[in-house]
Design an enzyme around this catalytic site. Structure first.
Site, mmCIF file in Angstrom:
data_model
loop_
_atom_site.group_PDB
_atom_site.id
_atom_site.type_symbol
_atom_site.label_atom_id
_atom_site.label_comp_id
_atom_site.label_asym_id
_atom_site.label_seq_id
_atom_site.Cartn_x
_atom_site.Cartn_y
_atom_site.Cartn_z
ATOM 1 N N TYR A 37 0.825 -1.200 0.000
ATOM 2 C CA TYR A 37 0.000 0.000 0.000
ATOM 3 C C TYR A 37 0.868 1.262 0.000
ATOM 4 O O TYR A 37 1.502 1.601 1.006
ATOM 5 C CB TYR A 37 -0.932 0.025 1.208
ATOM 6 C CG TYR A 37 -1.868 -1.148 1.315
ATOM 7 C CD1 TYR A 37 -2.116 -1.990 0.216
ATOM 8 C CD2 TYR A 37 -2.520 -1.440 2.506
ATOM 9 C CE1 TYR A 37 -2.966 -3.073 0.324
ATOM 10 C CE2 TYR A 37 -3.388 -2.516 2.614
ATOM 11 C CZ TYR A 37 -3.604 -3.331 1.525
ATOM 12 O OH TYR A 37 -4.443 -4.401 1.619
ATOM 13 N N HIS A 103 0.462 -11.876 1.210
ATOM 14 C CA HIS A 103 -0.508 -11.060 0.491
ATOM 15 C C HIS A 103 -1.059 -11.768 -0.753
ATOM 16 O O HIS A 103 -2.237 -11.664 -1.086
ATOM 17 C CB HIS A 103 0.150 -9.741 0.100
ATOM 18 C CG HIS A 103 -0.814 -8.620 -0.116
ATOM 19 N ND1 HIS A 103 -0.447 -7.303 -0.047
ATOM 20 C CD2 HIS A 103 -2.135 -8.601 -0.410
ATOM 21 C CE1 HIS A 103 -1.497 -6.527 -0.265
ATOM 22 N NE2 HIS A 103 -2.527 -7.291 -0.501
ATOM 23 N N SER A 182 -13.071 -5.577 1.189
ATOM 24 C CA SER A 182 -14.038 -4.960 0.268
ATOM 25 C C SER A 182 -15.466 -5.442 0.537
ATOM 26 O O SER A 182 -16.191 -5.810 -0.394
ATOM 27 C CB SER A 182 -13.649 -5.228 -1.191
ATOM 28 O OG SER A 182 -12.422 -4.623 -1.502
ATOM 29 N N PRO A 183 -15.910 -5.433 1.805
ATOM 30 C CA PRO A 183 -17.265 -5.906 2.106
ATOM 31 C C PRO A 183 -18.357 -4.991 1.568
ATOM 32 O O PRO A 183 -19.521 -5.400 1.506
ATOM 33 C CB PRO A 183 -17.287 -5.951 3.633
ATOM 34 C CG PRO A 183 -16.302 -4.895 4.036
ATOM 35 C CD PRO A 183 -15.204 -4.973 3.019
ATOM 36 N N LEU A 184 -17.982 -3.770 1.167
ATOM 37 C CA LEU A 184 -18.945 -2.838 0.584
ATOM 38 C C LEU A 184 -18.778 -2.739 -0.933
ATOM 39 O O LEU A 184 -19.156 -1.745 -1.559
ATOM 40 C CB LEU A 184 -18.803 -1.452 1.225
ATOM 41 C CG LEU A 184 -19.183 -1.401 2.713
ATOM 42 C CD1 LEU A 184 -18.873 -0.042 3.308
ATOM 43 C CD2 LEU A 184 -20.665 -1.738 2.899
ATOM 44 N N ARG A 186 -16.294 -2.371 -2.991
ATOM 45 C CA ARG A 186 -15.424 -1.301 -3.492
ATOM 46 C C ARG A 186 -16.185 0.009 -3.698
ATOM 47 O O ARG A 186 -15.972 0.730 -4.665
ATOM 48 C CB ARG A 186 -14.712 -1.758 -4.766
ATOM 49 C CG ARG A 186 -13.890 -3.023 -4.551
ATOM 50 C CD ARG A 186 -13.110 -3.424 -5.775
ATOM 51 N NE ARG A 186 -12.468 -4.722 -5.601
ATOM 52 C CZ ARG A 186 -11.262 -4.930 -5.058
ATOM 53 N NH1 ARG A 186 -10.574 -3.903 -4.634
ATOM 54 N NH2 ARG A 186 -10.753 -6.149 -4.958
ATOM 55 N N GLY A 187 -17.096 0.265 -2.756
ATOM 56 C CA GLY A 187 -17.828 1.523 -2.765
ATOM 57 C C GLY A 187 -19.204 1.472 -3.393
ATOM 58 O O GLY A 187 -19.998 2.400 -3.242
#
Length: 314
Positions: A37, A103, A182-184, A186-187
């Site tokens: 990151y 990763h 990313s439970p949402l 990715r927006g």
């Protein structure tokens, strides 16, 4: 991740610091970063801002995928893992990392060799527990035979169901936490879904088929159905999406990312919301592996992914 990498223009250091400190104040105890990151800059940020709160948090980072000469490189060789760990400890300003993930699986290196090197880090007192990310049940079992795996971090949400092909059950069987990134979606499953046409060229979603012109309108239509379902239940769409993820099992942990303190608090509010089972079931029928449009990654990235479905839609 989105404080330093891959999602549009990173916030200012002041804004990122304010978000992290607010998270601590709101009771967040698990912070997840990676060498990748910002090619080390996120570990530096987390280390600097949270150094004074180290005894209050679980600190997780990742090795095996880093930035080399400005490029993302998957490298699971033992010597690389050892070097990356030492660099991470310095950037994070700590003597030990609580949870250290591989990763990505390096297909040129047997997972036993990568995990063996990580196990050496545990013996040396540099790492407390080991994890894997974006791997299949078979790979998880192979790794677990070398050293106990504490957590598997795979993408899991209403629109990304790979874990249901095996790792959801396998993690439960082995006593491994399933950490859902990313439970949402990715927006997409927030109150303000992204407009792909306005995203910066560097935004990772630009290269994801689900955000392309061929698939995104259909996915937004599914999102609209979910929004109506949430409104009828008296909750927000993000609350519904996160409640669905954490309802998948007591060993499932959601790690939503955000740059907004308001969204941070909304995400945390799901812990105080009781969503009826029939509403969660209905959400799962609206958006799932059969109804989402498009694969979650492009072909080049799919080739790197070890999960059962390989990120395919349907």
């Amino acid at each position: 991740m989105n404080l330093s990498h891959a999602y549009g223009v990173a916030p200012t250091l002041e804004a990122a610091e304010r978000l992290l400190l607010t998270a601590v104040e709101e009771g967040v105890t698990h912070f997840d970063t990676a060498a990748l990151y910002g090619f080390g800059t996120n570990e530096e940020l987390v280390g600097r801002v949270l150094a004074g709160h180290r005894d209050r948090i679980v600190l997780a980072s990742k090795c095996g995928m880093t930035g080399v000469d400005g490029r993302r490189v998957i490298d699971g060789r033992p010597e690389t893992i050892r070097r990356t760990a030492d660099e991470a400890l310095a950037r994070l300003r700590t003597d030990v990392i609580d949870l250290y993930y591989l990763h990505r699986l390096d297909r040129a290196v047997p997972v036993e060799e990568s995990v063996g090197a990580m196990a050496e880090l545990v013996k040396a007192g540099k790492v407390r527990a080991l994890g894997l990310s974006e791997v299949s049940s078979q790979t998880l079992r192979r790794a677990h035979a070398v050293h106990p795996i504490a957590a598997l971090q795979n993408e899991y949400s209403l629109w990304s169901r790979d874990p249901e092909e095996g790792t959801l059950a396998t993690t439960r069987e082995l006593g491994v936490a399933l950490v859902a990134f990313s439970p949402l979606a990715r927006g997409v499953l927030t109150d303000a879904p992204p407009d792909p046409e306005t995203l910066p060229a560097s935004d990772i979603r630009r290269g994801m088929p689900r955000f392309g012109a061929r698939h995104y309108p259909a996915n937004l239509a599914r999102r609209a159905e979910l929004a109506r379902l949430a409104e009828k239940a008296g909750i927000s769409l993000p609350q519904l999406a996160l409640a669905w993820v954490v309802s998948r099992g007591p060993h499932v942990i959601a790690i939503p990312g955000t740059r907004s303190t308001a969204h941070l608090r909304e995400n945390l509010s799901v812990l105080d919301v009781e969503v009826p089972g029939e509403v969660l079931d209905a959400a799962g029928r609206v958006l799932n592996a059969a109804t989402v449009n498009g694969p979650r990654y492009n072909e080049a990235t799919l080739a790197e992914i070890d999960t059962e479905r390989g990120g395919r839609a349907g």
